[in-house]
Design a protein around this motif. Structure first.
Motif, PDB file in Angstrom:
ATOM      1  N   SER A 143      40.486  20.831  49.515  1.00 51.08           N
ATOM      2  CA  SER A 143      41.628  21.299  48.747  1.00 51.08           C
ATOM      3  C   SER A 143      41.181  21.776  47.379  1.00 51.08           C
ATOM      4  N   HIS A 144      41.735  22.903  46.953  1.00 46.84           N
ATOM      5  CA  HIS A 144      41.428  23.522  45.664  1.00 46.84           C
ATOM      6  C   HIS A 144      39.940  23.895  45.563  1.00 46.84           C
ATOM      7  N   GLU A 145      39.247  24.027  46.689  1.00 50.72           N
ATOM      8  CA  GLU A 145      37.815  24.303  46.673  1.00 50.72           C
ATOM      9  C   GLU A 145      37.512  25.670  46.070  1.00 50.72           C
ATOM     10  N   SER A 146      38.486  26.588  46.133  1.00 46.89           N
ATOM     11  CA  SER A 146      38.230  27.921  45.604  1.00 46.89           C
ATOM     12  C   SER A 146      38.109  27.921  44.085  1.00 46.89           C
ATOM     13  N   THR A 147      38.912  27.093  43.427  1.00 47.01           N
ATOM     14  CA  THR A 147      38.867  27.042  41.956  1.00 47.01           C
ATOM     15  C   THR A 147      38.029  25.877  41.451  1.00 47.01           C
ATOM     16  N   SER A 148      37.920  24.810  42.228  1.00 46.19           N
ATOM     17  CA  SER A 148      37.163  23.627  41.793  1.00 46.19           C
ATOM     18  C   SER A 148      36.222  23.172  42.903  1.00 46.19           C
ATOM     19  N   PRO A 149      35.175  23.928  43.176  1.00 48.19           N
ATOM     20  CA  PRO A 149      34.237  23.550  44.240  1.00 48.19           C
ATOM     21  C   PRO A 149      33.522  22.249  43.921  1.00 48.19           C
ATOM     22  N   LYS A 150      33.077  21.576  44.961  1.00 46.76           N
ATOM     23  CA  LYS A 150      32.430  20.274  44.767  1.00 46.76           C
ATOM     24  C   LYS A 150      31.127  20.387  43.988  1.00 46.76           C
ATOM     25  N   TRP A 151      30.404  21.477  44.174  1.00 46.54           N
ATOM     26  CA  TRP A 151      29.151  21.609  43.429  1.00 46.54           C
ATOM     27  C   TRP A 151      29.409  21.606  41.922  1.00 46.54           C
TER      28      TRP A 151
END
Length: 587
Positions: A400-408
């Motif tokens: 979720s929200h990976e596009s704006t807040s990626p885990k890396w």
């Protein structure tokens, strides 16, 4: 159909033009505000501040002798990159403390603009990004240090630029940006050794983003080895060429003592107090943005978010309670820049050694510090929730929200905070060491708020509160920085009158830490002049004093007669108002 397309394109262009115009306006606002603030405090004057006499002497060795040495000063930092930056500014005008402070002010502005750029890159809307930039510019520690030649702000600026390019490089898979970001972080290592933490955190984030391929592992390890090797080679070069400072890597020595010499209890004690203090400071500094965002967010909390808030708040409050039971205090909790009266260390004999003549604090000011402590605790609690949220999301499988807040990105920021702060929490820190944690915490907030890209994220009801808060921050930062420079300016006027008009030798004067350090420091025998306590007379200052026949103080003291009094127009009501020149009786 063709006409409609043209109209739509026209609309997009107009919107884009308007958007770009607003971007330019925001940048202009930051630059103009910084220039006005600088003019108001008047950074000019031929005198050192705090530890910057150390770095000024090293820069002078570059400018006048074409070489670089730290042996003329008691420095625990690498410093070299800043030394050449300062020498570059001296080329057109000659060496002076005023020019060196201007070189720092330029980097201070670069740091503020870089934070604006990072937040925009993370898709924070223009208003949020502008607020974030002013949280840095108006921060009392940041602005005060920008008007010195200390290493904190130059490190902040270069390291922030490194983050800007590393984040952009990973986000868009641009190897050129990554290389440039790593070069900047190597440069930051040559200012303060903490730049190594960028390489450590980046390596793990890079491998998470790119995968554990052989080529990626080699690149990640290589850039760490380059950073560590650069630091080791540079310091060995200083040592073998007799250019090194006696205090280089002093903090590492303290940390080694705690870790390997049976001082685990002290280590745990420091970890608890320093971690809570850091969260309270950061909570206070970020409160103008942190608290409104959280209050907006909490209205739509899910059950799991409420549960996480409960656990993180409980942990934070318990540790905070333990911290204040062990060591009851109110802000300011850590020393050096922020003091109970305003800004700047009072480095004269009566205040620093005898602990007398400190500027008086009224009941109202004491009450203000209590309120600020409470605000800091509230902000620290919220920040601990964002830390917990980020760590939890890293280990979750959801995207979720990976596009704006990626885990890396979350890994990069969390590990940067951990690697930077862990050694500080173990050995203790000055408040100025927290500067670089402010933008990292700001990024942490932004990447956990997917709606922050919306222009309406902060409603009109919050704007007056923000403006009032920024006005308060600005008044405090500008007035106290003005006064810090002001009393130091008249202190050095008094010292110049003694040494140049009356021809009194510096060896007979206790002019305060900066004066005696600048004129009498001996790197081969740094603390040989420590005075053993004698109950029959005041303790002699530790800062390289030969004789104290003459003394500069904030007020008269016993066994000394007043020769002259100097005053200046202070803006902050609690700042020192006068400087006294004293002569020892029967000297």
């Amino acid at each position: 159909m063709k006409i409609n397309i043209m109209k739509n394109n026209s609309l997009v262009l107009k919107k884009g033009d308007k958007f770009a115009q607003r971007e330019k306006i925001n940048i202009a606002i930051i630059v103009i505000a910084w220039v006005i603030m600088t003019i108001l405090v008047n950074p000019l004057g031929e005198f050192p501040l705090n530890d910057d006499w150390v770095y000024a002497k090293a820069t002078q060795s570059i400018f006048e002798k074409g070489g670089f040495t730290l042996s003329g000063g008691d420095s625990a930092t690498n410093f070299m990159a800043q030394g050449f930056w300062g020498a570059l500014f001296c080329l057109p005008f000659g060496f002076s403390f005023s020019i060196l402070r201007i070189s720092t002010l330029v980097l201070g502005l670069v740091g503020v603009l870089t934070i604006y750029g990072i937040l925009r890159q993370l898709r924070a809307n223009q208003s949020i990004s502008l607020i974030g930039a002013f949280l840095i510019a108006l921060n009392p520690i940041y602005f005060a240090l920008s008007n010195t030649y200390m290493t904190d702000v130059p490190f902040f600026a270069i390291a922030s630029m490194s983050f800007f390019f590393l984040i952009r490089g990973l986000k868009y898979d641009r190897q050129r940006d990554i290389i440039f970001g790593l070069l900047l972080s190597c440069t930051s290592i040559l200012i303060r050794q903490f730049g190594i933490m960028i390489h450590l955190a980046f390596a793990i984030a890079y491998l998470y983003k790119k995968g554990l391929k052989k080529s990626n592992i080699i690149f990640a390890i290589t850039q760490i080895l380059v950073a560590v090797g650069l630091n080791l080679i540079y310091q060995k070069f200083l040592y073998f060429t007799n250019r090194s400072s006696v205090s280089l890597n002093f903090q590492i020595g303290v940390l080694r003592q705690l870790l390997f010499h049976g001082k685990l209890k002290s280590l745990i004690y420091n970890l608890n107090i320093d971690t809570i203090d850091a969260l309270i400071y950061l909570g206070l500094f970020l409160s103008p943005l942190l608290i409104p965002i959280f209050l907006k967010k909490i209205k739509s909390f899910t059950l799991s978010e409420k549960k996480l808030l409960k656990y993180s708040a409980f942990t934070f409050l318990i540790l905070t309670l333990v911290r204040f039971i062990k060591s009851p205090a109110i802000m300011p909790l850590q020393g050096n820049i922020i003091a109970n009266y305003g800004l700047g260390p009072l480095t004269l004999h009566d205040t620093a050694i005898l602990n007398i003549n400190n500027p008086s604090i009224s009941t109202s000011m004491h009450f203000i510090w209590i309120i600020l402590t409470f605000i800091g605790i509230t902000g620290g609690l919220i920040l601990s929730y964002y830390l917990a949220t980020t760590i939890k999301s890293i280990f979750q499988k959801t995207r979720s929200h990976e596009s704006t807040s990626p885990k890396w990105l979350k890994i990069f920021i969390i590990l940067s905070i951990v690697f930077y702060f862990s050694p500080l929490a173990m050995i203790g820190f000055f408040d100025r060491y927290l500067l670089f944690l402010i933008p990292l915490s700001l990024i942490l907030i932004v990447i956990n708020e997917p709606d922050i890209t919306q222009s309406s994220f902060l409603n009109n009801q919050i704007i007056p509160i923000l403006l009032t808060t920024f006005l308060t921050f600005g008044i405090f930062s500008i007035s106290t920085t003005h006064d810090y420079l002001g009393w130091n300016r008249i202190r050095w006027q008094a010292l110049n009158d003694l040494t140049k008009v009356q021809n009194i030798s510096p060896h007979l004067i206790d002019g305060g830490y900066e004066f005696n350090g600048l004129y009498l420091f001996d790197s081969k025998d740094t603390y040989s002049n420590n005075y053993q306590p004698n109950p029959k007379k005041p303790k002699q200052s530790w800062w390289f004093v030969d004789k104290d026949d003459y003394m500069i103080t904030f007020a008269p003291i016993a066994n000394y007669q007043t020769i002259k009094k100097y005053s200046y127009n202070n803006w902050w009501p609690f700042s020192p108002k006068s400087i006294y020149v004293l002569q020892k009786e029967n000297a």
